[in-house]
Motif scaffolding. Structure first.
Motif, PDB file in Angstrom:
ATOM      1  N   ARG A 201       2.731   3.699  -1.134  1.00 40.89           N
ATOM      2  CA  ARG A 201       4.182   3.823  -1.074  1.00 40.89           C
ATOM      3  C   ARG A 201       4.789   4.140  -2.442  1.00 40.89           C
ATOM      4  O   ARG A 201       5.684   4.984  -2.548  1.00 40.89           O
ATOM      5  CB  ARG A 201       4.772   2.534  -0.501  1.00 40.89           C
ATOM      6  N   ARG A 205       7.398   7.252  -3.433  1.00 40.64           N
ATOM      7  CA  ARG A 205       8.669   7.111  -4.143  1.00 40.64           C
ATOM      8  C   ARG A 205       8.674   7.933  -5.428  1.00 40.64           C
ATOM      9  O   ARG A 205       9.702   8.491  -5.827  1.00 40.64           O
ATOM     10  CB  ARG A 205       8.933   5.636  -4.452  1.00 40.64           C
ATOM     11  N   PRO A 248       2.220   7.214   3.443  1.00 38.89           N
ATOM     12  CA  PRO A 248       3.302   6.509   2.740  1.00 38.89           C
ATOM     13  C   PRO A 248       4.652   7.205   2.806  1.00 38.89           C
ATOM     14  O   PRO A 248       5.653   6.656   2.346  1.00 38.89           O
ATOM     15  CB  PRO A 248       2.785   6.452   1.297  1.00 38.89           C
ATOM     16  N   ILE A 252      10.477   7.277   4.495  1.00 41.31           N
ATOM     17  CA  ILE A 252      10.769   7.160   3.068  1.00 41.31           C
ATOM     18  C   ILE A 252      12.269   7.364   2.839  1.00 41.31           C
ATOM     19  O   ILE A 252      12.891   8.231   3.452  1.00 41.31           O
ATOM     20  CB  ILE A 252       9.949   8.194   2.252  1.00 41.31           C
TER      21      ILE A 252
END
Length: 463
Positions: A201, A205, A248, A252
């Motif tokens: 994750r 990002r 991931p 988002i």
């Protein structure tokens, strides 16, 4: 009192002076999906005049830079992965009669046993290392065999994705460019080609932050994340990594996206009655025949521009009790989503326009070619964009409201159907919106066509 004559500057209803300048269609994607430059220069003419030069110069510079040829982004074909080298190594050894994916040496019981001298040993003694694949092959020759492939990376997934889902598609070039673009973004943001099993994750990002810091609009970042998410999900499935890898990029968060989505909902207005009348008259008086037919279809059906320009002759049915257009995937263009696949009734002037277009195709000798484009000038890749731009030039001759565009015809159709009490389900069927749930499963094509034909006739007061 000064009289302001600055180009692109207008006085708003609130009394401020605003710079508004649309970005040419061809440059919007290069500028991160930016539709227009807009900035309040001041609350008075004096303040606007003072602020104008710097901002106008900034806009001019942005447009000029967007027009310049961009540096070449490495394509997935030119990126070499460890998986590529491993496959080449296996292929080279197999061509010499050695299969490193199986055992290369016989196993003996007992410490005193001597190893058997095998063909792999003979090759290893004289093996020359010229590149990475040769180096991997040499390592295989000196092992016990049963060579396992390396961990697949994002680029490996992207290559397989293109080979499986993009190659041979009607919009192959555009999709390849998007895969190349997101691959470059991943490698730039993370500094490497990451293994699918290593993605986390925080990596996602980091990629999003890199895009936003590069002044890519939140909406474009969202589109790129959709592409990245699709490639990773495909790679996890095809490389059988379900128990070892996650995606991931699922759900988002993208800073600023909600504000953009709200602005997009408010970005376009439907035509007013007078605007529609004036636009139609101007288009029919000044545009070429294909554009005139396209406009008439859009106005009476609510089609997207690319859906109309991407029609093949076989997609248009003007005979029988239920004349219609078959909106489907074809060799000219793809569709926005599965919900876009539908049959749209032809009623009133839309039916007349379709008949005229078919007659013109027959006169040009294309009647015997069912897969030929109905509109040859625009029945090609990005033909919808070209038609939209050409129609907008006509519309702008009579309508100056920037929120009224060719796409506004779909808003007009939606409003017309609502005003006539057409059910939400039938509206979605006509416009190609997702119905959701059980509504997508039931009802034959003919039953749906009967219902939507009645709805369109009702909306235009046709008997």
């Amino acid at each position: 009192m000064k009289t302001i004559t600055l180009k692109y500057v207008t006085e708003t209803k609130a009394g401020s002076f605003e710079y508004r300048r649309q970005v040419p269609v061809a440059l919007r994607e290069l500028l991160g999906g930016l539709y227009e430059f807009k900035k309040v220069l001041g609350r008075s003419e004096t303040a606007a005049i003072r602020a104008y030069p710097a901002y106008h110069e900034f806009v001019e510079k942005q447009l000029e830079e967007a027009k310049r040829p961009s540096p070449k982004v490495a394509t997935i074909e030119t990126i070499r992965t460890t998986m590529d080298d491993w496959r080449d190594a296996v292929a080279r050894l197999k061509a010499l009669g050695i299969d490193p994916t199986g055992p290369l040496h016989r196993e003996y019981d007992g410490a005193a046993a001597y190893a058997e001298f095998t063909p792999a040993d003979a090759l290893a003694e004289n093996w020359q290392v010229r590149d990475r694949a040769d180096s991997i092959a040499f390592g295989m020759l000196n092992s016990n065999g049963n060579a396992k492939p390396p961990e697949p990376t994002f680029v490996d997934a992207a290559k397989l994705y293109v080979k499986t889902k993009v190659d041979g598609e009607g919009d192959e070039r555009r999709k390849r460019q998007r895969v190349d673009r997101v691959t470059d973004i991943i490698k730039t943001a993370l500094g490497k080609d990451p293994k699918l099993c290593d993605l986390t994750r925080p990596h996602a990002r980091e990629v999003v932050a890199e895009m936003l810091s590069s002044e890519i609009s939140p909406a474009t970042v969202d589109r790129y994340c959709n592409d990245i998410r699709a490639i990773i999900s495909f790679g996890i499935r095809e490389f059988q990594l379900e128990r070892r890898a996650i995606n991931p990029f699922v759900k988002i968060d993208i800073k600023g996206l909600r504000a953009v989505e709200k602005a997009d909902r408010d970005e376009r207005n439907p035509f007013t009655k007078d605007q529609l009348k004036a636009s139609r008259a101007y288009v029919l008086a000044h545009a070429g025949p294909e554009l005139r037919w396209v406009w008439r279809l859009l106005e009476m059906t609510g089609l997207r521009v690319s859906e109309a320009t991407g029609l093949e002759i076989q997609d248009v049915v003007t005979q029988g009790d239920l004349p219609h257009i078959d909106i489907r995937f074809n060799d000219i263009r793809r569709l926005k989503n599965k919900a876009s696949i539908r049959k749209v009734p032809l009623v009133g002037d839309a039916l007349t326009a379709a008949q005229e277009a078919l007659s013109a195709a027959a006169a040009a000798g294309r009647a015997g070619k069912p897969d030929a484009p109905l509109f040859p000038l625009y029945g090609r890749e990005r033909g919808g964009d070209a038609a939209s731009a050409a129609l907008m030039k006509n519309v702008r001759k009579v309508v100056t409201d920037p929120k009224v565009t060719v796409h506004s015809l779909r808003h007009n159709m939606q409003d017309r159907l609502i005003a006539k009490g057409v059910s939400e389900h039938d509206r979605h069927l006509i416009l190609g919106h997702s119905r959701g749930g059980e509504a997508d499963r039931y009802g034959s094509d003919e039953a749906r066509l009967v219902a939507t034909t009645k709805a369109l006739k009702l909306s235009f007061d046709l008997s």
